[in-house]
Design a protein around this motif. Structure first.
Motif, PDB file in Angstrom:
ATOM      1  N   GLY A 116     -73.102  32.314   7.374  1.00 56.09           N
ATOM      2  CA  GLY A 116     -73.941  33.275   8.080  1.00 56.09           C
ATOM      3  C   GLY A 116     -73.888  34.671   7.486  1.00 56.09           C
ATOM      4  O   GLY A 116     -74.484  35.612   8.020  1.00 56.09           O
ATOM      5  N   ARG A 117     -73.226  34.826   6.344  1.00 56.51           N
ATOM      6  CA  ARG A 117     -73.074  36.172   5.779  1.00 56.51           C
ATOM      7  C   ARG A 117     -74.207  36.499   4.808  1.00 56.51           C
ATOM      8  O   ARG A 117     -74.788  35.616   4.190  1.00 56.51           O
ATOM      9  CB  ARG A 117     -71.747  36.273   5.012  1.00 56.51           C
ATOM     10  CG  ARG A 117     -70.524  36.026   5.857  1.00 56.51           C
ATOM     11  CD  ARG A 117     -69.265  36.103   5.000  1.00 56.51           C
ATOM     12  NE  ARG A 117     -69.299  35.131   3.910  1.00 56.51           N
ATOM     13  CZ  ARG A 117     -68.362  35.038   2.971  1.00 56.51           C
ATOM     14  NH1 ARG A 117     -67.322  35.854   2.975  1.00 56.51           N
ATOM     15  NH2 ARG A 117     -68.459  34.139   2.022  1.00 56.51           N
ATOM     16  N   SER A 118     -74.492  37.770   4.689  1.00 55.60           N
ATOM     17  CA  SER A 118     -75.392  38.210   3.633  1.00 55.60           C
ATOM     18  C   SER A 118     -74.891  39.554   3.123  1.00 55.60           C
ATOM     19  O   SER A 118     -74.004  40.159   3.737  1.00 55.60           O
ATOM     20  CB  SER A 118     -76.826  38.328   4.140  1.00 55.60           C
ATOM     21  OG  SER A 118     -76.907  39.376   5.082  1.00 55.60           O
ATOM     22  N   TYR A 119     -75.438  39.990   1.975  1.00 58.74           N
ATOM     23  CA  TYR A 119     -75.042  41.302   1.460  1.00 58.74           C
ATOM     24  C   TYR A 119     -76.241  41.994   0.849  1.00 58.74           C
ATOM     25  O   TYR A 119     -77.155  41.327   0.347  1.00 58.74           O
ATOM     26  CB  TYR A 119     -73.875  41.201   0.475  1.00 58.74           C
ATOM     27  CG  TYR A 119     -74.176  40.500  -0.837  1.00 58.74           C
ATOM     28  CD1 TYR A 119     -74.371  39.113  -0.879  1.00 58.74           C
ATOM     29  CD2 TYR A 119     -74.249  41.211  -2.036  1.00 58.74           C
ATOM     30  CE1 TYR A 119     -74.623  38.464  -2.081  1.00 58.74           C
ATOM     31  CE2 TYR A 119     -74.508  40.566  -3.246  1.00 58.74           C
ATOM     32  CZ  TYR A 119     -74.690  39.195  -3.258  1.00 58.74           C
ATOM     33  OH  TYR A 119     -74.936  38.555  -4.446  1.00 58.74           O
ATOM     34  N   PRO A 120     -76.269  43.322   0.921  1.00 60.28           N
ATOM     35  CA  PRO A 120     -77.448  44.029   0.413  1.00 60.28           C
ATOM     36  C   PRO A 120     -77.450  44.080  -1.114  1.00 60.28           C
ATOM     37  O   PRO A 120     -76.415  44.282  -1.738  1.00 60.28           O
ATOM     38  CB  PRO A 120     -77.301  45.438   0.994  1.00 60.28           C
ATOM     39  CG  PRO A 120     -75.855  45.588   1.291  1.00 60.28           C
ATOM     40  CD  PRO A 120     -75.288  44.227   1.542  1.00 60.28           C
TER      41      PRO A 120
END
Lengths: 475, 287
Positions: free
Chosen positions: B25-29
């Motif tokens: 469920g993680r994301s990064y910019p």
């Protein structure tokens, strides 16, 4: 047996035009030779009129090829040449059905063969060689092998498009430019290939296609500004060309006739062998230089095998090349039909036992019923001479040594077949057979990655694989 | 000027031919070279990596079993589709790498040509690297190269498309399948490449692409029992030796790439050779 309903492919797909012109310097132009009429050998009707090259046309084609070589093609990076050749491969695939129907019309071969063998294999040859254009340093001919220049290529009528592909693809990949003469009786698909080459936007002059008869071929081969000659055809003409090139610096490769032995041992899976024998000699009406035209059977199984063979050959359907059920199509020309008839008559006269399929033959066109001679001895003409038709000569042997001796008892040496369940024997035989290709428990397999070519009077040089590139490199 | 609001793309992972989000469920910019926000990328996890390895293993039998000719045509098809997306890649490479349009154009063109170069290798590798061995005895002995299996690829951190293609194409050309950890900070061209692969007849699972932190995911791949080879190209210097030590646990083939590898130069065969086994067959010869 049941009757088959006709399943003809539509001839409209061939986009047949009334006139075809030669392709020189990127343009279709009228040749100044006497135009030829190409016919459908299955009906004897004229398909189209084709312009042919005169000696001065040969000269302008070679000049165009030289200009293209000097100014563009020899300077272009291999990676750029590759992309042109990939385009040709893709277009052949895209126009595959058109090419297949046209090939069957002009040549007489069954549509299932032009559709499933000639056209896809032609495309794969371009595809394969495209990949070599920027990897020539890896082919084992030195780190930076150079092209030869202008290649003059003369091809036969038995696989018109496929032979054009075998010749043009490696020549272009190696950086040469090409003048190609298709056979007199089958010029059409080569000229559609020219159309494809034009649509692929190849620089003008890189490929030139000049139809005509033997005199055009002789003028091309003899032209002083040709650096490389590649010929596929009869051994007689091959010898003339080799003699003609003596004392020049032209590089030559020849792919000539054959009289292949197809050897069946008593432990072979017989039904599978029968299929292979049938494919070996009746594929393409036997118009195959590597056809398995001499069947060598171990004596203990000869009667059983011949009986099975007769039963199987009786089921072959001879007739309309455009019918998808046809197994054996038309003989390519009246001249070839006459030659086949003459040689089979000699077989009977010399005492061999003739068996001919009782299949029905069409009323028109050039057809010859599949024929098997048994009781053939090595001295007979049908055991020595290339018939180039649907005629099989059966001889027997007792020991493997005898099989090798009989198989090698020929001035040719293009191909051979071995049928046995024993792997060690296949390899033992392969080591001793004096032939450029040995098929084991199969026959008539062709692939651009596998070098093809003959020993002895079947010619020299190879086509396909890493080895085949040598023919078009200055090494 | 149009006032139309554009539809922004969600960048996801590419595993087994599908585009899932990270199971974590993680994301990064992700930003451009000047720090301007471009998009959120999925931050892949250990579980994503393991899913990708299992997809790659599942695809291996089929992909390595295709004829070399067929593989060559599929890979050439990828180049055709890449060419059709040329403008999109130029824009993405320009923003990702902060290079002028002209430079981006040259990088993309070279990348497409590089793919064609490898497509042409599929049916030539055996002829160049294989051999018939003249052994001193009545045997026919020959050696052929075969793909090693599942390859974990740590893609270069700087070269977001040309570098990426230069490390993926040689792995799959010979019939291997792979799990790729993209450039951490420049992952967007890789996700667009996965869209090309998904629409080019490359079977799902042959190439699996994971975005995220290289240093976080790489150790799981290096120690994974079902990974056969590891390409260290994009590994942070600080963990390279540790990754090699982990790889030793299952005797993985490890590609230690050359320092400052110039991806614009025509490559040699080393990246093809790195993921090949050689099989020698002996057969008796005799009547």
């Amino acid at each position: 047996m049941w009757e088959y309903a006709p399943a003809p492919e539509s001839r409209d797909i061939a986009n047949l035009k009334p006139n075809y012109r030669m392709f020189v310097d990127g343009k279709f132009v009228e040749g100044s030779g006497e135009p030829l009429k190409t016919i459908n050998p299955a009906t004897e009707e004229v398909l189209a009129e084709v312009s042919t090259a005169s000696e001065s046309d040969v000269d302008s084609a070679v000049k165009a090829a030289r200009r293209a070589y000097d100014r563009v093609w020899s300077k272009m990076p291999g990676s750029e040449r590759a992309k042109y050749i990939y385009r040709i491969a893709r277009q052949i695939q895209e126009r595959g059905r058109e090419l297949a129907v046209l090939e069957s019309l002009d040549n007489g071969k069954p549509i299932k063969e032009s559709r499933d063998v000639d056209v896809p294999t032609a495309a794969s040859h371009f595809f394969y060689h495209a990949g070599w254009a920027d990897k020539l340093g890896y082919a084992g001919h030195g780190p930076d092998p150079k092209p030869l220049g202008v290649a003059g290529q003369v091809i036969p009528w038995n696989f018109p498009l496929l032979m054009a592909a075998w010749k043009i693809a490696p020549a272009l990949a190696c950086g040469n430019t090409v003048v190609l003469k298709p056979a007199e009786t089958t010029p059409l698909t080569a000229l559609v290939l020219a159309d494809i080459i034009q649509q692929c936007d190849l620089p003008p002059g890189v490929v030139n296609i000049i139809p005509g008869a033997g005199d055009v071929g002789a003028a091309l081969v003899g032209h002083t500004d040709v650096n490389k000659v590649a010929f596929t055809g009869s051994t007689d003409v091959g010898k003339v060309i080799q003699g003609q090139l003596a004392g020049t610096s032209k590089k030559l490769t020849l792919e000539l006739g054959g009289k292949a032995a197809n050897i069946v041992f008593d432990d072979a899976p017989l039904d599978q062998a029968v299929e292979g024998i049938v494919n070996g000699i009746f594929f393409n009406q036997g118009h195959v230089c590597c056809a398995g035209s001499r069947l060598l059977v171990q004596e203990s199984i000869a009667d059983e095998l011949i009986e099975k063979l007769h039963a199987r050959v009786s089921t072959l359907r001879v007739g309309d090349p455009l019918d998808k059920n046809t197994d054996v199509g038309a003989i390519n020309s009246r001249e070839q039909l006459t030659k086949i008839k003459e040689l089979t008559e000699s077989g009977e006269a010399e005492g061999a036992t003739r068996w001919t399929s009782e299949c029905s033959l069409p009323d028109k066109g050039f057809f010859f019923a599949p024929t098997v001679f048994s009781g053939v001895s090595q001295a007979m003409r049908i055991a020595r001479e290339e018939i180039f038709g649907p005629v099989l000569s059966v001889l027997t042997f007792r020991t493997p040594e005898e099989a090798v001796a009989k198989a090698n008892n020929t001035p040719y040496g293009l191909s051979a077949g071995v049928w046995t369940d024993k792997g060690s024997r296949i390899l033992w035989m392969a080591q001793r057979l004096r032939a450029g290709v040995v098929w084991s428990n199969t026959f008539n397999r062709f692939d651009p990655t596998a070098p093809f070519g003959g020993y002895q009077e079947s010619g020299f040089g190879r086509e396909g694989g890493r080895t085949g590139l040598e023919a078009y490199l200055d090494v | 000027m149009s006032d139309r609001i554009t539809v922004a793309k969600t960048y996801k992972l590419y595993i087994g031919g599908k585009f899932p989000r990270s199971e974590s469920g993680r994301s990064y910019p992700v930003t451009d070279a000047k720090g301007t926000f471009l998009a959120n990328a999925a931050q892949g996890s250990r579980k994503d990596a393991r899913d990708a390895v299992s997809a790659a293993r599942k695809a291996f039998a089929g992909w390595s079993g295709t004829t070399a000719y067929n593989r060559g045509q599929v890979l050439y098809r990828v180049a055709e589709v890449l060419e059709g997306r040329r403008e999109q890649f130029i824009a993405e490479v320009a923003t990702s790498e902060g290079v002028p349009a002209k430079k981006a154009q040259s990088l993309v063109d070279t990348a497409i040509d590089r793919w064609v170069w490898y497509a042409g290798w599929t049916d030539k590798i055996a002829a160049v690297l294989g051999s018939s061995n003249p052994v001193a005895g009545p045997y026919f002995s020959f050696s052929t190269p075969e793909p090693t299996g599942v390859v974990a690829v740590l893609a270069p951190q700087q070269s977001s498309l040309l570098g990426l293609i230069s490390v993926i194409a040689p792995v799959i050309a010979s019939g291997n399948t792979c799990v790729v950890i993209t450039s951490q900070d420049r992952p967007l061209p890789a996700i667009t490449l996965s869209e090309v692969l998904a629409t080019s007849d490359v079977p799902g699972g042959v190439v699996n692409i994971i975005t995220g932190r290289t240093a976080e995911i790489a150790p799981w791949l290096a120690s994974h029992g079902d990974v056969n080879a590891l390409d260290l190209t994009g590994a942070p210097e600080s963990i390279r030796a540790d990754l090699e030590r982990s790889a030793a646990g299952t005797v993985k083939r490890v590609l230690r790439n050359k320092q400052n590898e110039d991806f614009a130069a025509t490559p040699d065969m080393s990246r093809l050779r790195a993921y090949l086994e050689t099989k020698t067959v002996w057969h008796p010869m005799g009547v």
